[in-house]
Write an enzyme that holds these catalytic residues in place. Structure first.
Site, PDB file in Angstrom:
ATOM      1  N   ASP A   1       4.818   5.115 -11.804  1.00  0.00           N
ATOM      2  CA  ASP A   1       6.234   5.179 -11.493  1.00  0.00           C
ATOM      3  C   ASP A   1       6.855   3.904 -12.132  1.00  0.00           C
ATOM      4  OD1 ASP A   1       5.762   3.091  -9.630  1.00  0.00           O
ATOM      5  OD2 ASP A   1       6.562   4.202  -8.200  1.00  0.00           O
ATOM      6  N   HIS A   2       8.297   3.802 -11.772  1.00  0.00           N
ATOM      7  CA  HIS A   2       9.063   2.456 -12.216  1.00  0.00           C
ATOM      8  C   HIS A   2       8.167   1.117 -11.912  1.00  0.00           C
ATOM      9  CE1 HIS A   2      10.379   3.861  -8.223  1.00  0.00           C
ATOM     10  NE2 HIS A   2      10.714   2.529  -8.185  1.00  0.00           N
TER      11      HIS A   2
ATOM     12  N   CYS B   1       1.517   2.516  -9.257  1.00  0.00           N
ATOM     13  CA  CYS B   1       2.947   2.474  -8.572  1.00  0.00           C
ATOM     14  C   CYS B   1       3.049   1.097  -8.186  1.00  0.00           C
ATOM     15  CB  CYS B   1       3.135   3.388  -7.696  1.00  0.00           C
ATOM     16  SG  CYS B   1       2.120   3.424  -6.154  1.00  0.00           S
ATOM     17  N   GLY B   2       4.165   0.702  -7.292  1.00  0.00           N
ATOM     18  CA  GLY B   2       4.349  -0.718  -7.012  1.00  0.00           C
ATOM     19  C   GLY B   2       3.202  -1.174  -6.071  1.00  0.00           C
ATOM     20  N   THR B   3       2.544  -0.378  -5.176  1.00  0.00           N
ATOM     21  CA  THR B   3       1.368  -0.722  -4.373  1.00  0.00           C
ATOM     22  C   THR B   3       0.244  -0.106  -4.748  1.00  0.00           C
ATOM     23  OG1 THR B   3       2.196   0.870  -2.656  1.00  0.00           O
ATOM     24  CG2 THR B   3       3.036  -1.356  -2.374  1.00  0.00           C
TER      25      THR B   3
ATOM     26  N   GLY C   1       1.418   5.021  -2.600  1.00  0.00           N
ATOM     27  CA  GLY C   1       2.016   6.392  -2.902  1.00  0.00           C
ATOM     28  C   GLY C   1       1.152   7.157  -3.796  1.00  0.00           C
TER      29      GLY C   1
ATOM     30  N   HIS D   1     -20.663   5.083  -4.861  1.00  0.00           N
ATOM     31  CA  HIS D   1     -20.792   5.865  -3.618  1.00  0.00           C
ATOM     32  C   HIS D   1     -19.929   7.104  -3.587  1.00  0.00           C
ATOM     33  CE1 HIS D   1     -22.886   2.017  -1.226  1.00  0.00           C
ATOM     34  NE2 HIS D   1     -23.457   2.541  -2.673  1.00  0.00           N
TER      35      HIS D   1
ATOM     36  N   HIS E   1     -25.306   9.901  -0.953  1.00  0.00           N
ATOM     37  CA  HIS E   1     -24.058   9.596  -1.396  1.00  0.00           C
ATOM     38  C   HIS E   1     -23.456  11.214  -1.559  1.00  0.00           C
ATOM     39  CE1 HIS E   1     -24.349   5.573  -0.884  1.00  0.00           C
ATOM     40  NE2 HIS E   1     -25.027   5.390  -1.830  1.00  0.00           N
TER      41      HIS E   1
ATOM     42  N   ARG F   1     -22.772  13.087   1.064  1.00  0.00           N
ATOM     43  CA  ARG F   1     -21.325  12.950   2.015  1.00  0.00           C
ATOM     44  C   ARG F   1     -20.471  13.475   1.234  1.00  0.00           C
ATOM     45  NH1 ARG F   1     -24.534   7.173   2.599  1.00  0.00           N
ATOM     46  NH2 ARG F   1     -25.619   7.572   4.484  1.00  0.00           N
TER      47      ARG F   1
HETATM   48  C1  RB5 Z   1       8.603   2.219  -5.614  1.00  0.00           C
HETATM   49  O1  RB5 Z   1       9.589   1.328  -4.896  1.00  0.00           O
HETATM   50  C2  RB5 Z   1       7.551   2.075  -4.651  1.00  0.00           C
HETATM   51  O2  RB5 Z   1       7.794   2.519  -3.291  1.00  0.00           O
HETATM   52  C3  RB5 Z   1       6.391   2.889  -5.205  1.00  0.00           C
HETATM   53  O3  RB5 Z   1       6.023   2.262  -6.389  1.00  0.00           O
HETATM   54  C4  RB5 Z   1       4.821   2.746  -4.565  1.00  0.00           C
HETATM   55  O4  RB5 Z   1       4.923   1.312  -4.076  1.00  0.00           O
HETATM   56  C5  RB5 Z   1       4.813   3.778  -3.486  1.00  0.00           C
HETATM   57  O5  RB5 Z   1       3.621   3.588  -2.682  1.00  0.00           O
END
Ligand code: RB5
Length: 146
Positions: free
Chosen positions: A8-9, A65-67, A70, A98, A133, A136
């Protein structure tokens, strides 16, 4: 091996780094977006990549993505997908050994490009160990197919 990629962005820069790495490793890939500056919705990118891996069009997927959270949640909703959210090299290696994960998710706002490259390399080169594994992983598939 063919790898499907998307971000994503929040993951555009790390996705570029992943493409550079795959080129260096001579691994075939296709970029499914977003290549964007504006805000987009990560499920719109995670699900198509996950479906292409699940239906065998691609062997593996990488989602940023950012984290990474998502993307990993969305990818894991697709039947047949085992997506690991990884931010360290040890887990990258062990999740292939695994869990036989077929999609890797990472967060651009969590780790830098150097570590992300190491993680992706460990994950791409990792081999599933099978044995206990496999039993599982099979239990997960059985639940999914109920
Ligand atoms: C976008 O702002 C952010 O929410 C997305 O990139 C991600 O981190 C979602 O889990």
């Amino acid at each position: 091996m063919k790898v499907a990629l998307a971000s994503d962005h929040g993951g555009v820069n790390l996705l570029k780094e992943m493409k550079n790495l795959l080129e260096e490793l001579n691994i075939e890939y296709e970029d499914f977006g977003c290549n964007c500056e504006g805000s987009v919705d990560y499920p719109d990118y995670a699900v198509p990549v996950a479906e292409k891996v699940a239906n065998g069009e691609f062997d593996k997927g990488i989602l940023i993505c950012g984290t990474g959270i998502g993307m990993s949640i969305a990818a894991n909703k697709v039947k047949g997908i085992r997506c690991a959210l990884v931010h360290d090299v040890f887990t990258a290696k062990v999740t292939r050994q695994h869990n036989d994960t077929n999609v890797l998710a990472m967060g651009e706002r969590v780790i830098g490009p150097g570590l992300a490259r190491e993680i992706a390399m460990a994950w791409l080169q990792g081999e599933f160990e099978g044995g206990r594994h496999a039993r599982r992983v099979e239990k997960i598939s059985e639940y999914e197919n109920k």
